[in-house]
Design a protein around this motif. Structure first.
Motif, PDB file in Angstrom:
ATOM      1  N   GLU A 187       0.828  -1.207   0.000  1.00  0.00           N
ATOM      2  CA  GLU A 187       0.000   0.000   0.000  1.00  0.00           C
ATOM      3  C   GLU A 187       0.863   1.259   0.000  1.00  0.00           C
ATOM      4  N   HIS A 188       1.898   1.268   0.816  1.00  0.00           N
ATOM      5  CA  HIS A 188       2.787   2.436   0.862  1.00  0.00           C
ATOM      6  C   HIS A 188       3.508   2.621  -0.471  1.00  0.00           C
ATOM      7  N   GLU A 225      -0.101  -4.524  -7.402  1.00  0.00           N
ATOM      8  CA  GLU A 225      -1.559  -4.609  -7.246  1.00  0.00           C
ATOM      9  C   GLU A 225      -2.032  -6.057  -7.343  1.00  0.00           C
ATOM     10  N   LEU A 273       2.437   1.715  -3.415  1.00  0.00           N
ATOM     11  CA  LEU A 273       1.481   2.181  -4.416  1.00  0.00           C
ATOM     12  C   LEU A 273       1.075   3.636  -4.199  1.00  0.00           C
ATOM     13  N   ASP A 274       1.170   4.103  -2.967  1.00  0.00           N
ATOM     14  CA  ASP A 274       0.817   5.487  -2.653  1.00  0.00           C
ATOM     15  C   ASP A 274       1.955   6.470  -2.927  1.00  0.00           C
ATOM     16  N   ASP A 300       3.818  -1.130 -10.373  1.00  0.00           N
ATOM     17  CA  ASP A 300       2.584  -0.978  -9.599  1.00  0.00           C
ATOM     18  C   ASP A 300       1.559  -2.042  -9.969  1.00  0.00           C
TER      19      ASP A 300
END
Length: 104
Positions: A25-26, A50, A28-29, A46
């Motif tokens: 998550e980090h 995912e 991808l952010d 990414d």
């Protein structure tokens, strides 16, 4: 069957997956690079993250279901035919809800 050991294995895997999902998550952010070539490469990475994250989320759901079966007393029994799941299969796939016959 040692249910305490099975619970410990499932919970340890759950903790590891949850931690890795936070890392995904980090990642991808993170902000995208300004350079188009770097951005394209980053986007490919990414997409892989995912997909990995989706698979890990599904494994988390399976682990949660297995932990619930432990609580209710149906862990180790096939959810389709009701036969006992072989210990060797549970060693390899501790969250599996199916015996080898029903899984194929």
């Amino acid at each position: 069957m040692d249910f305490a050991a099975r619970r410990q294995t499932l919970e340890a895997r759950r903790i590891a997956l949850a931690g890795h999902l936070l890392e995904v998550e980090h990642a991808l952010d993170a902000p995208m690079p300004k350079d188009w070539e770097d951005r394209s490469s980053e986007r490919q990475g990414d997409e892989v993250l995912e997909t990995l994250g989706l698979h890990e989320m599904e494994e988390l759901r399976q682990i949660d279901a297995a932990l619930a079966r432990l609580v209710e007393g149906s862990y180790g029994y096939c959810q389709i035919c009701g036969d006992e799941i072989a210990e060797k299969r549970l060693d390899l796939l501790p969250a599996t809800p199916f015996c080898s016959g029903c899984a194929s």
